[in-house]
Write a protein that holds these residues in place. Structure first.
Motif, PDB file in Angstrom:
ATOM      1  N   PRO A 128       0.812  -1.234   0.000  1.00  0.00           N
ATOM      2  CA  PRO A 128       0.000   0.000   0.000  1.00  0.00           C
ATOM      3  C   PRO A 128       0.840   1.276   0.000  1.00  0.00           C
ATOM      4  N   SER A 129       2.120   1.136   0.408  1.00  0.00           N
ATOM      5  CA  SER A 129       2.987   2.306   0.467  1.00  0.00           C
ATOM      6  C   SER A 129       4.397   1.894   0.052  1.00  0.00           C
ATOM      7  N   VAL A 130       4.971   2.606  -0.914  1.00  0.00           N
ATOM      8  CA  VAL A 130       6.292   2.235  -1.427  1.00  0.00           C
ATOM      9  C   VAL A 130       7.160   3.466  -1.617  1.00  0.00           C
ATOM     10  N   LEU A 131       8.466   3.190  -1.753  1.00  0.00           N
ATOM     11  CA  LEU A 131       9.449   4.235  -2.027  1.00  0.00           C
ATOM     12  C   LEU A 131       9.987   4.023  -3.438  1.00  0.00           C
ATOM     13  N   LEU A 132      10.084   5.108  -4.209  1.00  0.00           N
ATOM     14  CA  LEU A 132      10.549   5.013  -5.603  1.00  0.00           C
ATOM     15  C   LEU A 132      11.832   5.822  -5.763  1.00  0.00           C
ATOM     16  N   ARG A 133      12.788   5.215  -6.442  1.00  0.00           N
ATOM     17  CA  ARG A 133      14.032   5.920  -6.773  1.00  0.00           C
ATOM     18  C   ARG A 133      14.249   5.864  -8.281  1.00  0.00           C
ATOM     19  N   CYS A 134      14.774   6.962  -8.801  1.00  0.00           N
ATOM     20  CA  CYS A 134      15.076   7.053 -10.233  1.00  0.00           C
ATOM     21  C   CYS A 134      16.340   7.881 -10.402  1.00  0.00           C
ATOM     22  N   ARG A 135      16.755   8.036 -11.636  1.00  0.00           N
ATOM     23  CA  ARG A 135      17.895   8.922 -11.897  1.00  0.00           C
ATOM     24  C   ARG A 135      17.447  10.371 -11.683  1.00  0.00           C
ATOM     25  N   GLU A 136      18.366  11.188 -11.279  1.00  0.00           N
ATOM     26  CA  GLU A 136      18.020  12.598 -11.037  1.00  0.00           C
ATOM     27  C   GLU A 136      17.495  13.256 -12.309  1.00  0.00           C
ATOM     28  N   GLU A 137      18.045  12.899 -13.449  1.00  0.00           N
ATOM     29  CA  GLU A 137      17.605  13.506 -14.708  1.00  0.00           C
ATOM     30  C   GLU A 137      16.229  13.013 -15.142  1.00  0.00           C
ATOM     31  N   ASP A 138      15.759  11.885 -14.544  1.00  0.00           N
ATOM     32  CA  ASP A 138      14.433  11.354 -14.886  1.00  0.00           C
ATOM     33  C   ASP A 138      13.357  11.799 -13.904  1.00  0.00           C
ATOM     34  N   LEU A 139      13.720  12.587 -12.896  1.00  0.00           N
ATOM     35  CA  LEU A 139      12.781  12.947 -11.842  1.00  0.00           C
ATOM     36  C   LEU A 139      11.530  13.622 -12.397  1.00  0.00           C
ATOM     37  N   GLY A 140      11.692  14.555 -13.296  1.00  0.00           N
ATOM     38  CA  GLY A 140      10.541  15.268 -13.857  1.00  0.00           C
ATOM     39  C   GLY A 140       9.607  14.334 -14.614  1.00  0.00           C
ATOM     40  N   LEU A 141      10.170  13.422 -15.415  1.00  0.00           N
ATOM     41  CA  LEU A 141       9.348  12.478 -16.176  1.00  0.00           C
ATOM     42  C   LEU A 141       8.583  11.547 -15.231  1.00  0.00           C
ATOM     43  N   VAL A 142       9.277  11.067 -14.199  1.00  0.00           N
ATOM     44  CA  VAL A 142       8.644  10.151 -13.252  1.00  0.00           C
ATOM     45  C   VAL A 142       7.474  10.833 -12.552  1.00  0.00           C
ATOM     46  N   GLU A 143       7.684  12.050 -12.075  1.00  0.00           N
ATOM     47  CA  GLU A 143       6.614  12.769 -11.373  1.00  0.00           C
ATOM     48  C   GLU A 143       5.435  13.054 -12.294  1.00  0.00           C
ATOM     49  N   SER A 144       5.718  13.219 -13.600  1.00  0.00           N
ATOM     50  CA  SER A 144       4.636  13.541 -14.542  1.00  0.00           C
ATOM     51  C   SER A 144       3.744  12.343 -14.864  1.00  0.00           C
ATOM     52  N   ILE A 145       4.242  11.143 -14.705  1.00  0.00           N
ATOM     53  CA  ILE A 145       3.448   9.952 -15.058  1.00  0.00           C
ATOM     54  C   ILE A 145       3.094   9.106 -13.840  1.00  0.00           C
ATOM     55  N   SER A 194       9.417  -1.618  -0.614  1.00  0.00           N
ATOM     56  CA  SER A 194       8.457  -1.416   0.478  1.00  0.00           C
ATOM     57  C   SER A 194       9.058  -0.404   1.451  1.00  0.00           C
ATOM     58  N   ARG A 195       8.211   0.232   2.230  1.00  0.00           N
ATOM     59  CA  ARG A 195       8.701   1.307   3.087  1.00  0.00           C
ATOM     60  C   ARG A 195       9.698   0.802   4.141  1.00  0.00           C
ATOM     61  N   ASP A 196       9.602  -0.481   4.504  1.00  0.00           N
ATOM     62  CA  ASP A 196      10.581  -1.018   5.467  1.00  0.00           C
ATOM     63  C   ASP A 196      11.854  -1.511   4.780  1.00  0.00           C
ATOM     64  N   GLY A 197      11.872  -1.468   3.441  1.00  0.00           N
ATOM     65  CA  GLY A 197      13.062  -1.854   2.689  1.00  0.00           C
ATOM     66  C   GLY A 197      13.297  -3.338   2.567  1.00  0.00           C
ATOM     67  N   LYS A 198      12.361  -4.165   3.042  1.00  0.00           N
ATOM     68  CA  LYS A 198      12.563  -5.609   3.005  1.00  0.00           C
ATOM     69  C   LYS A 198      12.279  -6.203   1.625  1.00  0.00           C
ATOM     70  N   ILE A 199      11.413  -5.549   0.861  1.00  0.00           N
ATOM     71  CA  ILE A 199      11.077  -6.041  -0.473  1.00  0.00           C
ATOM     72  C   ILE A 199      11.505  -4.991  -1.490  1.00  0.00           C
ATOM     73  N   VAL A 200      12.314  -5.376  -2.450  1.00  0.00           N
ATOM     74  CA  VAL A 200      12.842  -4.441  -3.455  1.00  0.00           C
ATOM     75  C   VAL A 200      12.561  -4.980  -4.844  1.00  0.00           C
ATOM     76  N   CYS A 201      12.099  -4.124  -5.714  1.00  0.00           N
ATOM     77  CA  CYS A 201      11.898  -4.486  -7.120  1.00  0.00           C
ATOM     78  C   CYS A 201      12.787  -3.575  -7.961  1.00  0.00           C
ATOM     79  N   GLU A 202      13.878  -4.164  -8.492  1.00  0.00           N
ATOM     80  CA  GLU A 202      14.811  -3.394  -9.314  1.00  0.00           C
ATOM     81  C   GLU A 202      14.393  -3.537 -10.770  1.00  0.00           C
TER      82      GLU A 202
END
Length: 220
Positions: A128-145, A194-202
């Motif tokens: 229900p709650s996750v953390l997303l990381r991307c490249r700094e140059e892709d930040l605008g594209l990620v936020e837009s979609i 996942s917010r606790d970092g136990k599950i990661v999807c690369e």
């Protein structure tokens, strides 16, 4: 009995003894020759058997050496084939990695790809709650979609749209540079956890390329 009769009788006895001795000597000679022939035959057969055993032993050793040589040659050939295959696969992977750098060049296509990658990660995590990381140059594209990706996931999973926090302090590595092509880099994509970092999807382009080559599947 006069002397003449005695002499004749003695001569007859001598002849008889001599004849008997000669016959006995002849019997001994014949017996000795027979024993000699038997012993000689036994020795010949024993030598023949030894020669056959030596030959069979050498033949087996030669056969074993032949099999070992064949096995070594076969293994050497297999190693050459595997090395050649590995060289080809590595060359293909290097070329594919170079081609990945062009993916983000088409902004519309790359934006759609980022959305698909985010949806795929959400479907795998089902959090229900996750953390997303991307490249700094892709930040605008990620936020837009991001909102569209969340809604698409919610529709496919039949759940409420999840909370997705985009990490704006820690980013994925930038793309490789010509000055340092072997440094830590990322050709694009996202990583969700996942917010606790136990599950990661690369789900970066580089990670998908590695998976594709490990599975011997063509990269599309």
């Amino acid at each position: 009995m006069n002397d003449l009769d005695v002499s004749k009788q003695i001569q007859q006895m001598v002849r008889f003894i001599r004849q008997e001795a000669e016959e006995k000597a002849n019997e001994i000679s014949v017996s000795a020759e027979e024993e000699f022939n038997i012993e000689k035959l036994q020795l010949v057969e024993a030598e023949k058997k030894k020669i056959r055993q030596d030959y069979e032993k050498k033949e087996k050793q030669a056969d074993v050496r032949k099999k070992i040589d064949y096995s070594m040659q076969l293994n050497a050939s297999r190693i050459k084939v595997l090395q050649a295959q590995d060289d080809i696969v590595n060359a293909m992977k290097d070329q594919a990695a170079k081609d990945l750098l062009n993916v983000s060049g088409d902004e519309d296509a790359y934006k759609q790809l980022l959305k698909d990658l985010i949806v795929q990660c959400l479907l795998r995590l089902k959090e229900p709650s996750v953390l997303l990381r991307c490249r700094e140059e892709d930040l605008g594209l990620v936020e837009s979609i991001l909102e569209d990706a969340k809604e698409e996931y919610a529709g496919k999973a039949n759940v409420h749209a999840p909370e997705v926090a985009v990490d704006t302090t820690i980013f994925l590595p930038p793309p490789p540079t010509s000055s340092d092509p072997h440094s830590l880099h990322c050709s694009g994509g996202v990583v969700l956890a996942s917010r606790d970092g136990k599950i990661v999807c690369e789900n970066t382009l580089d990670a998908r390329l590695d998976v594709a080559f490990r599975m011997k599947l063509p990269v599309v």
